[in-house]
Design an enzyme around this catalytic site. Structure first.
Site, PDB file in Angstrom:
ATOM      1  N   GLY A  35     -50.503  20.412  41.179  1.00 33.87           N
ATOM      2  CA  GLY A  35     -49.043  21.783  41.612  1.00 33.87           C
ATOM      3  C   GLY A  35     -49.330  20.461  43.773  1.00 33.87           C
ATOM      4  O   GLY A  35     -49.442  20.248  43.540  1.00 33.87           O
ATOM      5  N   SER A  37     -47.105  20.390  47.804  1.00 39.44           N
ATOM      6  CA  SER A  37     -47.644  21.689  48.395  1.00 39.44           C
ATOM      7  C   SER A  37     -46.776  22.574  48.574  1.00 39.44           C
ATOM      8  O   SER A  37     -46.012  23.098  48.623  1.00 39.44           O
ATOM      9  CB  SER A  37     -47.827  20.893  49.487  1.00 39.44           C
ATOM     10  OG  SER A  37     -48.635  21.955  50.958  1.00 39.44           O
ATOM     11  N   ALA A  38     -47.690  24.000  48.797  1.00 42.43           N
ATOM     12  CA  ALA A  38     -46.886  25.226  49.040  1.00 42.43           C
ATOM     13  C   ALA A  38     -46.499  25.772  47.356  1.00 42.43           C
ATOM     14  O   ALA A  38     -45.469  27.102  47.071  1.00 42.43           O
ATOM     15  CB  ALA A  38     -45.864  25.645  49.804  1.00 42.43           C
ATOM     16  N   GLY A  40     -47.947  27.541  45.344  1.00 41.41           N
ATOM     17  CA  GLY A  40     -48.468  29.122  45.175  1.00 41.41           C
ATOM     18  C   GLY A  40     -49.807  27.989  44.035  1.00 41.41           C
ATOM     19  O   GLY A  40     -50.737  29.614  44.160  1.00 41.41           O
ATOM     20  N   LYS A  41     -50.664  27.497  44.347  1.00 46.13           N
ATOM     21  CA  LYS A  41     -52.267  26.723  43.873  1.00 46.13           C
ATOM     22  C   LYS A  41     -53.444  28.013  44.628  1.00 46.13           C
ATOM     23  O   LYS A  41     -53.741  28.658  43.945  1.00 46.13           O
ATOM     24  CB  LYS A  41     -52.369  25.949  44.008  1.00 46.13           C
ATOM     25  CG  LYS A  41     -51.721  24.540  43.182  1.00 46.13           C
ATOM     26  CD  LYS A  41     -51.565  23.148  43.243  1.00 46.13           C
ATOM     27  CE  LYS A  41     -52.086  22.443  45.009  1.00 46.13           C
ATOM     28  NZ  LYS A  41     -50.213  23.278  45.675  1.00 46.13           N
ATOM     29  N   SER A  42     -53.037  27.804  45.997  1.00 44.04           N
ATOM     30  CA  SER A  42     -54.094  28.420  46.419  1.00 44.04           C
ATOM     31  C   SER A  42     -53.751  29.815  46.459  1.00 44.04           C
ATOM     32  O   SER A  42     -54.361  30.601  46.523  1.00 44.04           O
ATOM     33  CB  SER A  42     -54.060  28.935  48.045  1.00 44.04           C
ATOM     34  OG  SER A  42     -54.169  26.668  48.553  1.00 44.04           O
ATOM     35  N   SER A 109     -53.748  17.172  44.025  1.00 43.51           N
ATOM     36  CA  SER A 109     -54.455  16.425  43.260  1.00 43.51           C
ATOM     37  C   SER A 109     -53.241  15.346  41.989  1.00 43.51           C
ATOM     38  O   SER A 109     -53.415  15.868  40.915  1.00 43.51           O
ATOM     39  CB  SER A 109     -55.547  16.773  42.016  1.00 43.51           C
ATOM     40  OG  SER A 109     -54.602  17.880  41.416  1.00 43.51           O
TER      41      SER A 109
HETATM   42  P1  ADP Z   1     -50.716  26.045  47.705  1.00 40.62           P
HETATM   43  O1  ADP Z   1     -51.412  26.050  47.547  1.00 40.62           O
HETATM   44  O2  ADP Z   1     -50.133  25.553  46.552  1.00 40.62           O
HETATM   45  O3  ADP Z   1     -50.268  24.924  48.783  1.00 40.62           O
HETATM   46  P2  ADP Z   1     -49.668  27.916  48.681  1.00 40.62           P
HETATM   47  O4  ADP Z   1     -50.341  28.943  47.336  1.00 40.62           O
HETATM   48  O5  ADP Z   1     -50.531  27.716  49.792  1.00 40.62           O
HETATM   49  O6  ADP Z   1     -49.470  26.616  48.258  1.00 40.62           O
HETATM   50  O7  ADP Z   1     -48.682  28.826  49.880  1.00 40.62           O
HETATM   51  C1  ADP Z   1     -47.870  29.022  48.110  1.00 40.62           C
HETATM   52  C2  ADP Z   1     -46.553  30.282  49.095  1.00 40.62           C
HETATM   53  O8  ADP Z   1     -45.672  30.535  47.822  1.00 40.62           O
HETATM   54  C3  ADP Z   1     -47.481  31.479  49.647  1.00 40.62           C
HETATM   55  O9  ADP Z   1     -47.203  31.553  50.852  1.00 40.62           O
HETATM   56  C4  ADP Z   1     -47.257  32.801  49.055  1.00 40.62           C
HETATM   57  O10 ADP Z   1     -47.269  33.466  49.415  1.00 40.62           O
HETATM   58  C5  ADP Z   1     -45.550  31.807  48.320  1.00 40.62           C
HETATM   59  N1  ADP Z   1     -45.486  32.299  46.934  1.00 40.62           N
HETATM   60  C6  ADP Z   1     -44.515  33.423  46.243  1.00 40.62           C
HETATM   61  N2  ADP Z   1     -43.692  33.187  44.627  1.00 40.62           N
HETATM   62  C7  ADP Z   1     -45.129  32.778  44.891  1.00 40.62           C
HETATM   63  C8  ADP Z   1     -45.857  33.193  43.233  1.00 40.62           C
HETATM   64  N3  ADP Z   1     -45.060  33.338  42.436  1.00 40.62           N
HETATM   65  N4  ADP Z   1     -47.131  32.293  43.021  1.00 40.62           N
HETATM   66  C9  ADP Z   1     -47.661  31.804  44.172  1.00 40.62           C
HETATM   67  N5  ADP Z   1     -47.113  31.394  45.477  1.00 40.62           N
HETATM   68  C10 ADP Z   1     -46.274  32.163  45.813  1.00 40.62           C
END
Ligand code: ADP
Length: 207
Positions: A35, A37-38, A40-42, A109
């Site tokens: 998905g 960036s941001a 929520g993957k990590s 990815s």
């Molecule tokens: P990615 O790994 O996809 O780049 P991150 O997990 O690093 O994304 O960041 C996602 C951001 O969104 C975090 O700051 C997280 O706290 C926020 N967030 C808000 N709601 C959710 C949710 N339901 N699931 C996952 N992340 C969320």
């Protein structure tokens, strides 16, 4: 780059994974988050890892930060390097899965062909591969922008940024789709756990 298919590398077939898993009482596989960036993957991957380990399931997360600082630290962000980054991650996940671990990967990815290759590596080894599409709308990701990357990409300080000036190719048939604009982290984890339970990856006692 050297390719072992051109050399005399001999593959040693050792303990078959079914036997290993039976003796160790575990079952390996890979949960592949993809998905923007941001999206929520990590966050979901970490929460899932924690929940699985809490249930006594051997799970391990690979993500951008731990892999790019180690195994893949010689790679940049050109198309070629991104492909190689994902190729190596696919291979490492496969090894973890084969060992009996639930490997959890959290990488943008963005290209279908790269994810297909990771899936194929698993299928050829008789391993489960769960593609999970963290399908959070771009506007939401951009509003979150936890590392200020979208802002920098929009300002032209970073180029080839997925979703801004580089494409994201959505999965056609993900095993699971999670929109984090509508689901909490806990709900996302619950859906992943249900997916793994349905596939027999987690024993009933662990659910
Ligand atoms: P990615 O790994 O996809 O780049 P991150 O997990 O690093 O994304 O960041 C996602 C951001 O969104 C975090 O700051 C997280 O706290 C926020 N967030 C808000 N709601 C959710 C949710 N339901 N699931 C996952 N992340 C969320």
């Amino acid at each position: 780059m050297a390719d072992s298919s051109n050399t005399n590398v001999v593959w040693h077939s050792g303990l078959p994974h079914e036997e290993r898993w039976r003796l160790l009482g575990c079952r390996g596989g890979t949960v592949w988050f993809t998905g923007l960036s941001a999206a929520g993957k990590s966050t979901i991957a970490s929460a899932l890892e924690r929940e699985l380990v809490r249930r006594g399931v051997h799970a391990f997360r690979l993500d951008g930060d731990n892999v790019r600082h180690g195994l893949n630290r010689n790679l940049g962000f050109s198309r070629e390097d991104r492909d190689e980054n994902i190729r190596r991650i696919g291979e490492v996940a496969r090894l973890f899965a084969e060992s009996g671990c639930v490997a959890i990967t959290a990488f943008i990815s963005p290209y279908r062909a790269d994810r297909r290759r990771a899936r194929r590596i698993h299928e050829q080894a008789g391993l489960e591969f769960f593609e999970v599409f963290v399908n959070t709308p771009l506007e939401v990701c951009e509003r979150r922008d936890p590392k200020g990357m979208y802002r920098r990409a929009r300002a032209g300080e970073i180029t080839d940024f997925t979703g801004v000036d580089d494409p994201y190719e959505p999965p056609e048939e993900p095993k699971l789709m999670l929109n984090t604009a509508e689901l909490t982290v806990e709900q996302c984890v619950e859906r992943c756990i249900d997916m793994l339970a349905e596939a027999g990856m987690i024993r009933r006692g662990e659910v």
